[in-house]
Design an enzyme around this catalytic site. Structure first.
Site, PDB file in Angstrom:
ATOM      1  N   GLU A  64       0.811  -1.238   0.000  1.00 32.46           N
ATOM      2  CA  GLU A  64       0.000   0.000   0.000  1.00 32.46           C
ATOM      3  C   GLU A  64       0.837   1.279   0.000  1.00 32.46           C
ATOM      4  O   GLU A  64       0.563   2.218   0.767  1.00 32.46           O
ATOM      5  CB  GLU A  64      -0.968  -0.013   1.190  1.00 32.46           C
ATOM      6  CG  GLU A  64      -2.034  -1.068   1.057  1.00 32.46           C
ATOM      7  CD  GLU A  64      -3.178  -0.966   2.081  1.00 32.46           C
ATOM      8  OE1 GLU A  64      -3.094  -0.168   3.029  1.00 32.46           O
ATOM      9  OE2 GLU A  64      -4.168  -1.704   1.909  1.00 32.46           O
TER      10      GLU A  64
ATOM     11  N   GLU B 156      -5.735  -8.255  -0.327  1.00 37.34           N
ATOM     12  CA  GLU B 156      -6.433  -7.887   0.914  1.00 37.34           C
ATOM     13  C   GLU B 156      -7.878  -7.598   0.536  1.00 37.34           C
ATOM     14  O   GLU B 156      -8.133  -6.691  -0.265  1.00 37.34           O
ATOM     15  CB  GLU B 156      -5.826  -6.648   1.579  1.00 37.34           C
ATOM     16  CG  GLU B 156      -4.525  -6.903   2.300  1.00 37.34           C
ATOM     17  CD  GLU B 156      -4.060  -5.718   3.146  1.00 37.34           C
ATOM     18  OE1 GLU B 156      -4.906  -5.015   3.731  1.00 37.34           O
ATOM     19  OE2 GLU B 156      -2.834  -5.506   3.193  1.00 37.34           O
TER      20      GLU B 156
HETATM   21  O1  AHR Z   1      -5.469  -5.631   7.012  1.00 38.43           O
HETATM   22  C1  AHR Z   1      -5.369  -4.470   7.791  1.00 38.43           C
HETATM   23  C2  AHR Z   1      -4.587  -3.378   7.107  1.00 38.43           C
HETATM   24  O2  AHR Z   1      -5.324  -2.912   6.019  1.00 38.43           O
HETATM   25  C3  AHR Z   1      -3.250  -3.733   6.516  1.00 38.43           C
HETATM   26  O3  AHR Z   1      -2.207  -3.652   7.418  1.00 38.43           O
HETATM   27  C4  AHR Z   1      -3.079  -2.711   5.432  1.00 38.43           C
HETATM   28  O4  AHR Z   1      -2.298  -3.194   4.364  1.00 38.43           O
HETATM   29  C5  AHR Z   1      -4.479  -2.342   5.033  1.00 38.43           C
HETATM   30  O5  AHR Z   1      -4.671  -0.985   5.002  1.00 38.43           O
END
Ligand code: AHR
Length: 500
Positions: free
Chosen positions: A172, A291
Site C-alpha cells: 500500500e 487484501e
Molecule cells: O489488514 C489491515 C490493514 O489494512 C493492513 O495492514 C493494510 O495493508 C491495510 O490498510
C-alpha cells in the site's frame, strides 16, 4: 423474487486458480500473538502454535497466506525476527503503535505454514528499506548454502531453504498512511529495480507490484498505469485491496459491495492491458487481490483500554454478522467471476484482526460467520469457473443504483456442477432457475445455506454462547425437473448447491 442463470459447460472463464482462496497473517493486534502463536495456551504444541487455531485453519484451508504485513511490513526489519529468540529485539511498530517482541518470526511462520499445508506469500519492506534488504531476505529464505545469508539461516537451525515462490514488493505505498509512502513514479522505479535484482537471485520467483489500496484512492488508475509502465518487465501481478462495510444502516448498498469489486477488477485489468498494448508487451499482468474483506473502518481501531506500545493489543477485532457473511459470499463470487485474471486472493485477515477466526488468550477459538462461505467456496469450487449470465429482479441502492437481487458464480469439473448464490433481498425469498442441460447431472448432491435462523436477525454473530449460532444448514427447497433446477433462497442468505 426471481432470477434465472444461463450457463453452459463450453463457456468457461478459466480454471479455478487454487491461490484464489488465500488469507493473510499480519503482525498486527492479536493475529500472531494469542492468534496463531501462544506458547502458554493449553493447546500449544512444541512450537508454541495454538493447535485449536491450527485445526480450524486447516478446515478453512487457505491455499496461500500473505505475511508479515500489511502496514507492519513497511517498517519491518526482517533480521530482528530470526536467530535465537532470546537475542531478538523488542521493536516499536509504528503502523499499529504497538510493540513487536519478535518472538515469532520467519522460521516460526515457515513451520506454521507447513503444519497448515499452505503456501507462503512473503512481503518485503519497501517503506523504510529497499532493494538490498529485500535481496538479503530472499537469499536467507531461498538459497541453499555457501553465501552469507543462506549460511546464516542454516546457523539459525533451518537447514532447508524456505523456498518461497510468491513475493509482494511492498504494501500500500500509494497510501499517505503508509510508512515510506511514495508517488507512483518513485514506487514504480523501486519495484522494477528491486524485482529485477530479486529475480537475479532466484529467477523462479513471482512478483506482485503494489496497486491501489482501494478503488476510491484519488490516485487509482493513474497509480497502476505509472507503476506498470515502469515495472512491467519486472513483475507478474499487480495488487488490489478493498474493504467494505455498512454505512449508516444502508444494508442495501452494503449487500451490493461486489458491484464495486467487479468494477475495481475490470478497471485494473483494463489499465494493465492498456500498458501492455502501449508498451508492446506480450506477457499479461494478472491480478493479486491480496487484501479483501468486510471491515468496519469507521469504528475505533483499538479496543477501549489499549495503550500505545502495548504488546498484541486488541485491534480491529470485528465481530461478523449474518449480513457480513452474505457480503463475503458475494465477494467470493466476484473473485470467481474474474478467475481468468485474478489468480491470487488473500482474505484479510486469518484470526482476530478482521478475522475469519477468533481466539481468546488462554481460551477458546471459533469460526466467525464469514468463515463459512470462505471454507465452502475453497472446498467446493473445482474444475473450471463458468461464465454465468444472471437475469435477476433488481433492487434500488443509494450507492450503485439498481442491483441484481441474486448474485451468482458457478464451477464445473466434468462431474459436479457447483453454484454459489446469494439473495440480497432482506424480506423476500428468491427463486433461482439453474439450467442443467449439457452438464450430465440430474440430481442435487449437496445444498447448504447460511441465513438468520429463527430467533436471530441479520446482526447475529458467533460471539456469544458456544460460538456456533450462525452456520450452515441444509437447503431443502431445491427441485430438479426435466433438466431445470429451481433453488429457493431464503431472504438475506448465501447458499451453495451442487448437482451430479
Ligand atoms: O489488514 C489491515 C490493514 O489494512 C493492513 O495492514 C493494510 O495493508 C491495510 O490498510
Amino acid at each position: 423474487r426471481t432470477a434465472r442463470l444461463a450457463l453452459d459447460p463450453a463457456f468457461t472463464v478459466g480454471p479455478v486458480p487454487r491461490r484464489l482462496f488465500g488469507s493473510f497473517v499480519e503482525h498486527m493486534g492479536r493475529c500472531v500473538y494469542t492468534g496463531i502463536f501462544e506458547p502458554d495456551h493449553p493447546s500449544a504444541d512444541e512450537d508454541g502454535l495454538r493447535t485449536d487455531v491450527l485445526e480450524l485453519t486447516r478446515e478453512l484451508g487457505p491455499t496461500v497466506v500473505r505475511y508479515p504485513g500489511g502496514n507492519f511490513v513497511s517498517g519491518f526489519e526482517w533480521e530482528d525476527s530470526v536467530g535465537p529468540r532470546e537475542d531478538r529485539p523488542r521493536r516499536i511498530d509504528r503502523a499499529w503503535r504497538s510493540v513487536e517482541t519478535n518472538q515469532f518470526g520467519l522460521a516460526e511462520f515457515d513451520t506454521w505454514a507447513r503444519k497448515v499445508g499452505t503456501e507462503t506469500m512473503m512481503a518485503v519492506n519497501l517503506g523504510t528499506r529497499g532493494l538490498q534488504e529485500a535481496c538479503d531476505l530472499l537469499e536467507y529464505a531461498n538459497l541453499d548454502s555457501g553465501t552469507k545469508f543462506a549460511d546464516l539461516r542454516k546457523a539459525h537451525g533451518s537447514k532447508d531453504p524456505f523456498d518461497i515462490r510468491l513475493w509482494c514488493l511492498g504494501n500500500e505505498l500509494d497510501g499517505p498512511w503508509q510508512t515510506g509512502h511514495k508517488t507512483a513514479a518513485e514506487y514504480g522505479r523501486l519495484a522494477a529495480e528491486t524485482g529485477m535484482a530479486m529475480r537475479s537471485i532466484d529467477p523462479d520467483i513471482e512478483l506482485v507490484a503494489v496497486g491501489s489500496s482501494s478503488r476510491a484512492m484519488p490516485t487509482f488508475g493513474e497509480w497502476e498505469q505509472t507503476v506498470l509502465e515502469l515495472s512491467y518487465h519486472a513483475v507478474d501481478y499487480v495488487s488490489l485491496h478493498a474493504y467494505y462495510q455498512e454505512h449508516d444502516g444502508d444494508a442495501a448498498s452494503f449487500l451490493a459491495s461486489a458491484v464495486d469489486m467487479d468494477l475495481f477488477i475490470d478497471q485494473v485489468v483494463a489499465t494493465a492491458d492498456a500498458v501492455r498494448a502501449k508498451g508492446k508487451h506480450t506477457k499479461k499482468i494478472n491480478l493479486s487481490f491480496d487484501e479483501w474483506n468486510v471491515w468496519y473502518q469507521t469504528r475505533p481501531h483499538h479496543a477501549p483500554g489499549v495503550q500505545p506500545w502495548d504488546v498484541a493489543p486488541r485491534v480491529i477485532e470485528d465481530e461478523y454478522s449474518v449480513t457480513d457473511a452474505v457480503v463475503v459470499g458475494t465477494l467470493l463470487n466476484s473473485l470467481l467471476r474474474h478467475a481468468d485474471r485474478v489468480h491470487i486472493g488473500a482474505q484479510a485477515q486469518l484470526v482476530n484482526v478482521i478475522g475469519l477466526l477468533r481466539s481468546e488468550p488462554g481460551g477458546e477459538a471459533w469460526k466467525q460467520t464469514i468463515a463459512h462461505p470462505f471454507e465452502q467456496v475453497r472446498r467446493l469450487a473445482t474444475g473450471n469457473v463458468l461464465q454465468v449470465v444472471t437475469t435477476s429482479d433488481k433492487y434500488e441502492t443509494a450507492r450503485f443504483d439498481a442491483v441484481d437481487v441474486v448474485d451468482a458464480s458457478a464451477t464445473y469439473d466434468d462431474e459436479t456442477l457447483t453454484v454459489f448464490l446469494a439473495n440480497r433481498d432482506q424480506e423476500d425469498s428468491a427463486s433461482v432457475e439453474v439450467p442443467l442441460r449439457g452438464f450430465g447431472v440430474d440430481r442435487v448432491s449437496n445444498a447448504k445455506y447460511l441465513a438468520a435462523a429463527e430467533g436471530q436477525d441479520r446482526h447475529t454473530t458467533n460471539l456469544e454462547g458456544d460460538h456456533s449460532a450462525v452456520g450452515l444448514r441444509p437447503l431443502q427447497d431445491v427441485t430438479v425437473t426435466e433438466g431445470l433446477a429451481t433453488v429457493v433462497l431464503p431472504p438475506l442468505s448465501w447458499a451453495v448447491v451442487q448437482f451430479r
